[in-house]
Structures are given as C-alpha cells and as structure tokens.
Design an enzyme around this catalytic site. Structure first.
Site, PDB file in Angstrom:
ATOM      1  N   CYS A   1      -2.140   1.704  -0.664  1.00 55.43           N
ATOM      2  CA  CYS A   1      -2.492   1.664  -2.094  1.00 55.43           C
ATOM      3  C   CYS A   1      -3.818   2.402  -2.341  1.00 55.43           C
ATOM      4  CB  CYS A   1      -2.523   0.213  -2.582  1.00 55.43           C
ATOM      5  SG  CYS A   1      -2.488   0.071  -4.386  1.00 55.43           S
TER       6      CYS A   1
ATOM      7  N   HIS B   1       2.643  -1.925  -0.992  1.00 60.66           N
ATOM      8  CA  HIS B   1       2.020  -2.914  -0.101  1.00 60.66           C
ATOM      9  C   HIS B   1       3.023  -3.406   0.943  1.00 60.66           C
ATOM     10  CE1 HIS B   1      -1.895  -3.528  -2.082  1.00 60.66           C
ATOM     11  NE2 HIS B   1      -1.247  -3.153  -3.174  1.00 60.66           N
TER      12      HIS B   1
ATOM     13  N   GLU C   1       2.471  -5.142   3.510  1.00 59.36           N
ATOM     14  CA  GLU C   1       2.107  -6.467   4.032  1.00 59.36           C
ATOM     15  C   GLU C   1       2.685  -7.614   3.211  1.00 59.36           C
ATOM     16  OE1 GLU C   1      -1.352  -5.401   1.224  1.00 59.36           O
ATOM     17  OE2 GLU C   1       0.201  -4.387   2.385  1.00 59.36           O
TER      18      GLU C   1
END
Length: 510
Positions: free
Chosen positions: A82, A169, A171
């Site tokens: 990001c 993202h 994660e």
C-alpha cells in the site's frame, strides 16, 4: 543466535502488527521497527528481507513518513504494501497520484505478469484495498504484475533486484491469496528456512538469561496471570533456585486462585515462592472507600509497599523479572504510534528499586506467550486465564469493598466460570465475570420477602480488548447460571446480564 529475520518498517498502518504476526506464523522471526531505522541498523539485525507497511499518509504530504534512502542499497529483497509500494515508487522515480476516489474494501485484481510473487496463483484474485493515492507509472526496471478496475498498477516487481510492491493488503484475511503471496516473498524471494519455533526460542532465552544473570539472584512478582507466570517459569528453567518469586495475596483474587498459584509454582515447578497473606492489610485500607479511582490507587500503592517490604528482607537481589510483551514495546516505542501507553507489569514498582530488568517475553505477542506457556508445561487454567485487572475483585465490587461482598463475587464468578466451561464456551468468550453493583432489590424466596443484592454478569467477545461486543451466551446456559447463583450464593435474589458493547461501555464496570 544468528537467526533469520524479516524486518517490517512501520509507516503507521493499522495492520502493521498483523504483518509481523503473519510472518511469525510461517515459522520465521519478524520484528516491527520505526520507519526511521537506519540502514546500518537493519544490516546489523542480519535481516533476510524488508517489508514496508501501509500508512495513512500521502507521499506528497509535508510530514509524510519516509525511510533512510540507504535501505535501497543494502541489496535486500523489499516488499512494499500500500503506502509502502507508493513510497518505493516515489523514491525510485515512478509516479504517484491522488486517486479519483478512495478505494476501500474488497477488489478484484487481474494478474498480468507471472512474477515470483504471483507464480502458481490464480489470474483473478479478491484482495483488500485501502488507499487514497495510487502508482500511475512504475519506476524504471519495474514490470506491472497486476491491475484492478480502479487501480492501473495493483502490483509491480523488479525481479532483478528482488523488489516488489502491492497496492492491496496481503496480511488481511479478506485478501484470499494474501498469505500465499507473503509466503512466496518470505521463502522464495528472501530464502528463509522457517525454523523459528518455541523450542528454539526457549533454548535461546535460557542461554541469554544465564549469560545476563551469571550466579546472581533474581526476583519476580508473581500474580498468577499469564505473563508473569510464563516469564517466571522460563527464568526458573534458566537459573533454578537463583530465582525467588513473591506472590501477594491481597484477598481480592478469584475463588481458588491463590491455592492454584501456590500448587502450580511451588509444587509442580519446585520454585521458591514466598506467599504474603495481606488480605487484612488491604481491606483495612479500603474501608469506607467508594470511589473507583481511589480504590485503584490504594490497591496499587499498597501492593508496592507490601512487595517492597518483602523484597527488603531478601539479600543480594540484583535482577527483577517483568512480563513485558512485544505489544507493550510497540505501543510505547514507535514514532508512528497514535497512543503512547506506560506499562506497569508488576503494579508499578518503586523507582528507587535499583534492579536490572529481565524481560524474556518482550519479543512475543500474547498468543505466542500462551504457546510458550503450553510448551513449558504450565497448566491450561493459567495459560488460558482471562485478563484480570490489577486491583482484582476490588473493582468488581462497586462501592465499598467488604469481605461479605467479595465472597458474593467470588462464589458467583466461580459458578459462571464453571458453567461457561461446561458449555464449551470458555475459549470463545474473550472475558467473562460477575460484578456486584452497589444496589439491593426486593425479591421473594420461600414465600418470604427478601431485600438482597443483584449480581450482574459481564461477558464479551473481542480480538484485542480495544473494542468488544457482548457475548451471545445461549439462553439455557444463562438460565442455569442464574438459577445456581440465586440458589447457591447467600444474599443474592436477582441476576442481570450486561448487553452493552465497548464502546460506549468499558469491559470492566469500574
């Protein structure tokens, strides 16, 4: 120990700890560091790769977070996530622009280039986006790996230098193949082995503690909570009888807690534990006090005085064990943290106690501490013990604290815990306990009018305790709990269930 590590640079993302945790779940050690870390510090850490986290800034903001440019000269693999990707693009000569509209939520990306990160993964993937800027032209040497309808460069790579960027993202669980992508970066790009285990951690900490302490004496304030228990057992494994633990029973513990602590640590682990029975001392100080903040201060200060008195009786103590966790370090130490907290792991010990600290858990998250506790052979009832406030039942008895009221909370809380466990809900509910509000109400028991106490049940679900929702305990379980409390606990004729979330309410009532 020359362990492999992935360094995560913190640019202020709400997900930055999540990146570190995901990598550790792969069996690779990872640390979160401020974005201000110097390149030579990263080199000294023996890092195998670097991840730039996301963040709320625009690269064009005057106060935008940046990094040491020399990091790009370390020759290490880098993954920008990001804002991290935008920062890479901006620094390396690409173009970053304000998006026509902020993209937040699920998005569908199309993989256009079979780079190492995307090799073997589907050409279409659902990912989680959260950005206001986007990269519109990649830096020289970078290929566009993926696009989305509103993001022309959703991922990019320079495979020669092992530099990668993703606008989404990985994660976050909403990114369906995010974990696979992170694994590819960690193992295939960075070449990590994945040999970071709790067994290795124990061996390394035992070695470090022995090196730090030598033949000197160590003190630990044992509360019976998860952190102090795991820290104490780990230190004891390293230095045995050089460790002395002080357990202060202030009379504000849950039913059977003091006995459980003594049995576990003195009998099972054969540790030197000094139990201080200070119940009368604490209750005398709390007599007539109704203000919750005053109660907290009295209990906290009295704990310090009791601990200080006992520590003074011991000779030659040079070290103090604290159960500081990695989250404590992160919250207190990173430049990008929104809230700075001070952490008092042993109730705020006096500043003039000149001990050197041993903090064996300060690189672990809470779930890792529990895993470590299990590995060390600590019983489940301690490893999975719920968060319990330092002032104990002193703040679960609203108003003045008396022995009679403490007994009501102790007994009702024991019934609640027993029934929740019996129903198989004990690992699902973040925290559950009973509270004694300072009110009485009219009831009828055995054809006679009663005027007795009300017990409130508080049970919440949460991930981290920052926000919480009230737990949907099945009605039949609540009915059993209520029936048992009014029948088995004297001076109680009413049970209520707190159905308030946090916010607006806090988890504890005081």
């Amino acid at each position: 120990m020359n362990q492999e590590m992935i360094v995560v640079l913190d640019f202020g993302s709400q997900y930055n700890q999540l990146i570190t945790r995901r990598i550790r779940e792969f069996g690779v050690y990872s640390e979160l560091h401020p974005h201000t870390i110097r390149a030579e510090e990263i080199r000294a850490l023996n890092a195998k790769g670097i991840i730039f986290s996301g963040g709320p800034n625009s690269v064009y903001d005057e106060q935008a977070f940046t990094c040491d440019p020399a990091i790009f000269e370390l020759g290490l693999p880098i993954l920008g996530i990001c804002y991290g990707m935008q920062l890479m693009a901006h620094h390396l000569g690409g173009k970053v622009e304000k998006a026509t509209h902020r993209e937040y939520g699920k998005a569908l990306i199309q993989v256009k280039n079979d780079s190492l990160l995307f090799h073997g993964l589907p050409d279409e993937q659902v990912v989680w986006m959260s950005h206001g800027d986007l990269v519109t032209a990649p830096p020289a040497g970078f290929a566009v790996d993926a696009t989305s309808p509103s993001c022309p460069i959703a991922a990019m790579s320079d495979e020669r230098r092992k530099w990668y960027g993703v606008q989404f993202h990985p994660e976050v669980r909403h990114s369906v193949y995010g974990n696979d992508l992170l694994k590819k970066f960690v193992f295939e790009v960075c070449g990590c082995r994945g040999d970071w285990t709790m067994e290795n951690f124990i061996d390394e900490q035992v070695r470090r503690i022995r090196e730090q302490v030598g033949g000197k004496k160590v003190l630990c304030a044992l509360s019976g909570g998860v952190d102090s228990s795991v820290a104490a057992v780990l230190v004891h494994r390293a230095i045995g009888d050089q460790l002395t633990c002080i357990f202060v029973d202030h009379g504000l513990l849950r039913k059977g807690e003091a006995e459980s602590v003594m049995k576990t640590f003195r009998e099972q682990f054969q540790m030197n534990v000094i139990k201080v029975d200070a119940k009368d001392r604490f209750l005398a100080k709390l007599k007539g006090v109704t203000d919750p903040e005053q109660k907290r201060k009295i209990i906290g200060n009295e704990f310090i005085y009791v601990f200080d008195d006992e520590a003074a009786k011991l000779e030659g103590i040079e070290f103090l064990v604290q159960g500081t966790l990695y989250t404590d370090i992160i919250e207190s130490g990173t430049a990008t943290a929104q809230t700075i907290k001070s952490h008092h792991n042993v109730g705020g010990l006096p500043e003039d106690m000149k001990f050197e600290l041993i903090e064996p858990l300060n690189t672990l998250f809470k779930d890792e501490v529990r895993a470590l506790g299990t590995q060390l052979g600590i019983p489940d009832e301690i490893v999975w013990r719920q968060p319990f406030p330092g002032p104990g039942l002193g703040i679960r008895v609203l108003g003045e604290v008396t022995e009679e009221k403490l007994e009501i909370v102790r007994e009702s809380d024991a019934i609640l815990r027993e029934e929740v466990k019996k129903a198989g809900l004990d690992r699902e509910i973040w925290q559950y306990f009973t509270v004694l509000p300072d009110i009485r109400s009219v009831g009828v028991m055995g054809d006679a009018r009663t005027y007795d106490y009300t017990v409130a049940i508080r049970a919440v679900t949460s991930i981290d305790g920052m926000t919480a929702d009230w737990a949907r305990i099945p009605w039949d379980v609540l009915e059993r709990i209520s029936t048992r409390i009014v029948n088995e606990v004297p001076h109680v004729n009413r049970v209520v269930y707190d159905i308030t979330s946090k916010p607006p309410a806090t988890i504890e009532w005081e």
